[in-house]
Design a protein around this motif. Sequence first.
Motif, short mmCIF file in Angstrom:
data_model
loop_
_atom_site.label_atom_id
_atom_site.label_comp_id
_atom_site.label_asym_id
_atom_site.label_seq_id
_atom_site.Cartn_x
_atom_site.Cartn_y
_atom_site.Cartn_z
N GLU A 158 2.32 -1.80 10.78
CA GLU A 158 1.30 -1.70 9.75
C GLU A 158 0.26 -2.80 9.88
OE1 GLU A 158 4.20 -3.87 6.46
OE2 GLU A 158 3.54 -1.81 6.16
N LYS A 159 -0.88 -2.61 9.23
CA LYS A 159 -1.98 -3.55 9.34
C LYS A 159 -1.65 -4.86 8.62
CE LYS A 159 -5.63 -0.05 9.52
NZ LYS A 159 -6.86 0.46 8.85
N SER A 160 -2.34 -5.91 9.02
CA SER A 160 -2.16 -7.19 8.33
C SER A 160 -3.54 -7.75 7.97
CB SER A 160 -1.39 -8.19 9.21
OG SER A 160 -2.07 -8.42 10.42
N ASP B 234 4.54 -10.12 -2.95
CA ASP B 234 5.64 -10.39 -2.03
C ASP B 234 5.24 -10.18 -0.57
OD1 ASP B 234 7.59 -11.11 -3.93
OD2 ASP B 234 7.91 -9.01 -4.44
N GLY B 235 4.08 -10.69 -0.21
CA GLY B 235 3.64 -10.62 1.17
C GLY B 235 3.06 -9.30 1.61
N LYS B 236 3.01 -8.33 0.70
CA LYS B 236 2.40 -7.04 1.00
C LYS B 236 1.03 -6.95 0.34
CE LYS B 236 6.69 -4.40 1.58
NZ LYS B 236 6.50 -4.23 3.02
N VAL B 237 0.12 -6.25 1.00
CA VAL B 237 -1.22 -6.07 0.46
C VAL B 237 -1.32 -4.66 -0.10
CG1 VAL B 237 -3.68 -6.01 0.99
CG2 VAL B 237 -2.21 -7.70 2.11
N LEU B 238 -1.75 -4.57 -1.36
CA LEU B 238 -1.86 -3.28 -2.03
C LEU B 238 -3.30 -3.00 -2.44
CD1 LEU B 238 1.17 -4.31 -2.55
CD2 LEU B 238 1.16 -2.76 -4.51
N ASP B 239 -3.76 -1.79 -2.17
CA ASP B 239 -5.02 -1.31 -2.70
C ASP B 239 -4.69 -0.49 -3.94
OD1 ASP B 239 -7.38 -0.09 -3.38
OD2 ASP B 239 -7.86 0.64 -1.36
N ILE C 220 7.26 -0.52 -6.92
CA ILE C 220 6.17 -0.13 -6.01
C ILE C 220 6.52 1.08 -5.17
CG2 ILE C 220 4.76 -0.87 -4.05
CD1 ILE C 220 4.80 -3.70 -5.23
N PRO C 221 7.67 1.09 -4.45
CA PRO C 221 7.99 2.30 -3.68
C PRO C 221 8.21 3.51 -4.55
CG PRO C 221 9.83 0.73 -3.64
CD PRO C 221 8.65 0.01 -4.21
N ARG C 222 8.53 3.28 -5.80
CA ARG C 222 8.80 4.41 -6.67
C ARG C 222 7.54 5.00 -7.29
NH1 ARG C 222 14.23 5.01 -9.93
NH2 ARG C 222 13.95 7.12 -10.71
N TYR C 223 6.63 4.15 -7.73
CA TYR C 223 5.49 4.63 -8.50
C TYR C 223 4.15 4.55 -7.76
CZ TYR C 223 8.74 4.54 -12.40
OH TYR C 223 9.81 4.75 -13.21
N ALA C 224 4.06 3.70 -6.75
CA ALA C 224 2.78 3.58 -6.06
C ALA C 224 2.97 3.27 -4.58
CB ALA C 224 1.93 2.51 -6.72
N PRO C 225 3.78 4.08 -3.87
CA PRO C 225 4.04 3.77 -2.45
C PRO C 225 2.78 3.83 -1.59
CG PRO C 225 4.84 5.97 -3.02
CD PRO C 225 4.47 5.29 -4.30
N GLU C 226 1.84 4.72 -1.99
CA GLU C 226 0.62 4.88 -1.20
C GLU C 226 -0.32 3.69 -1.35
OE1 GLU C 226 -0.11 6.03 -5.30
OE2 GLU C 226 1.45 6.61 -3.87
N ALA C 227 -0.06 2.82 -2.33
CA ALA C 227 -0.94 1.68 -2.54
C ALA C 227 -0.74 0.59 -1.49
CB ALA C 227 -0.69 1.09 -3.93
N VAL C 228 0.43 0.56 -0.83
CA VAL C 228 0.71 -0.46 0.17
C VAL C 228 -0.08 -0.14 1.44
CG1 VAL C 228 2.47 -1.62 1.54
CG2 VAL C 228 3.01 -0.84 -0.77
N ILE C 229 -1.01 -1.02 1.80
CA ILE C 229 -1.86 -0.77 2.97
C ILE C 229 -1.58 -1.74 4.12
CG2 ILE C 229 -3.72 0.28 1.63
CD1 ILE C 229 -5.20 -2.40 1.75
N GLY C 230 -0.71 -2.72 3.90
CA GLY C 230 -0.40 -3.64 4.98
C GLY C 230 0.31 -4.88 4.49
N THR C 231 0.34 -5.88 5.34
CA THR C 231 1.01 -7.14 5.02
C THR C 231 0.02 -8.29 5.09
OG1 THR C 231 1.66 -7.47 7.31
CG2 THR C 231 3.23 -6.32 5.90
N LEU C 232 0.44 -9.42 4.55
CA LEU C 232 -0.40 -10.61 4.55
C LEU C 232 -0.15 -11.40 5.84
CD1 LEU C 232 -2.38 -12.16 2.67
CD2 LEU C 232 -0.40 -13.54 1.96
N LYS C 233 -1.23 -11.77 6.51
CA LYS C 233 -1.10 -12.58 7.72
C LYS C 233 -0.58 -13.97 7.36
CE LYS C 233 -4.63 -10.54 10.71
NZ LYS C 233 -5.94 -10.76 11.37
N LYS C 234 0.35 -14.45 8.15
CA LYS C 234 0.92 -15.78 7.89
C LYS C 234 0.21 -16.84 8.72
CE LYS C 234 5.43 -13.95 6.64
NZ LYS C 234 6.88 -13.94 6.92
#
Length: 551
Positions: free
Chosen positions: A474-476, A496-501, A537-551
């Motif tokens: 996935e994108k970061s 938690d390190g995930k990026v959500l739109d 999040i996986p239950r109600y808005a799984p499509e909102a996760v667009i990637g992870t945060l770059k470390k």
Amino acid sequence: MGGNSTKATSGINGAGTQTQQELGIPDSAKLFFEDTKRSARELARDDLIRVLTGRSGDAVNWLQDKFQLDLSKVARLGGHSQPRTHRGNAQFPGMVITYAQMERLEDLAESIPDRVKIKKKARVIKLVKDESGAVIGVEYSHNGKTETAYGPVILATGGYAADFTSDSLLKKYRPEFWDLPTTNGEHCTGDGQKMALAIGANAVDLEKVQVHPTGLVDPNEPDAKVKFLAAEALRGVGGLLLDNTGKRFVDELQHRDFVTGKMWENGKFPIRLVLNGQASKEIEWHCKHYVGRGLMKRFESGEALAKEIGIKPEELKKTFDEYNEISRTKKDPFGKKFFAGGEWKMDDYFNVAMMTPVLHYTMGGLEIDPESRVLDKSGKPIPGLFAAGEVAGGVHGANRLGGSSLLGCVVFGRVSGDSAASYLLQRLGPVAEKAAGRLGAVAGHLGAPSSSSSQPATAAAKEEKKAEAAPSGEKSFTVEEVQKHNKKDDCWVIIDGKVLDVTNFLPDHPGGEKAILLYAGRDATEEFNMLHDPKVIPRYAPEAVIGTLKK
């Protein structure tokens, strides 16, 4: 799903509960009945109050036993003669209670779809009646089509304290409140009341609209129409209301309408709700939540608080000393009888928020009987129509006690469920035995502990597996990239390190858009985890996760 119930902050009332017995609190349904009737005043409906209070203990025990909810802390709110408002050690009790039941229902819709169906984004247009006048279903719009669902109908659509529509019940019955801010979500426009009135239902007490004394004023947006509520439990644990001279002006634990009236009568705004160190610790989670949202501020000393108010430290110390003496002698000029929060000292820390009266709860609504059946204008039940929660009127009379909104939902929700199942069996006779049996099975599943479920794959389990199986490629994004997306029409957050739109999710958020927009373009992890289970999040808005945060 969830409505305003997800935002209920103080707790749920219960008399004679397991928790009270363990804590040695000598409460009873009789005492609770008397307190509620006193609060309801001239509009008291003994039959409905008896159901609300008499079944309160069982309602709280049911939530603890069947859903394994933490309701181990008990507070005394305004108007209560005993501590009976239950909550847990973390999270808002309204969210805990509604999410537990929503998740169980969603699991059932997944595991037994022939018995349970959930239709979201579906707007009910009208109630459908047969030739005899019985309600046999609802007409609703879904995906641009008009459809009909048949069966007994339970209305659970909430109140009308955000009814700023063209046919507003609020403007019709309490026009003087029209300009006040509200704690309600924008969905609270009295739809259920209006649909039932259109087919001949009777309404009671529509002019009885509760103005809550403690709406939180956002310093960055003081004139916002929708405001967050300061939980009544903040005063229950010992919080004081001080005017702009640093003085008390009311018994903080009086009925809500009384406290609101005294705020207006005193007129020395801004009025602040102040918690000392002991009170803050008692309700630490709430304080942390409000501070995180910028709605409450922490001061490390009485001197710092006095400077914020704009008075001399000696003046604030005088208020504290007088209150300490009142707590000791139990002789308060404002009539306060119950004291919590310990000693008030200048060398303490304080959590402080500015307060304003806000539209909160509508006591009026559809007239029901003790079986939750909606009554017509002649006082007879409309066959096939039931109501539970704030849509029903008469339960609380002229003024609702804090902690009784969630209780009304649970008690009359269970009553209406029993009544609807019984009605179906009686109406259809032997033909309905199979259908009623299926309704009973649903009720049994909903009330059963999740650990006892024999279903092979619940919705929650599937969502968790789906989350575990997320693609690794996935994108970061960098923090700087996320920060650019900080507007209502382009809103990203980090959790938690995930990026959500979450742009498209904003209108669906039970807590309202503002709760998310406060963290637009920022890391919302701490606030999110305070309020939500990780599987939300996986239950109600799984499509909102667009990637992870770059470390």
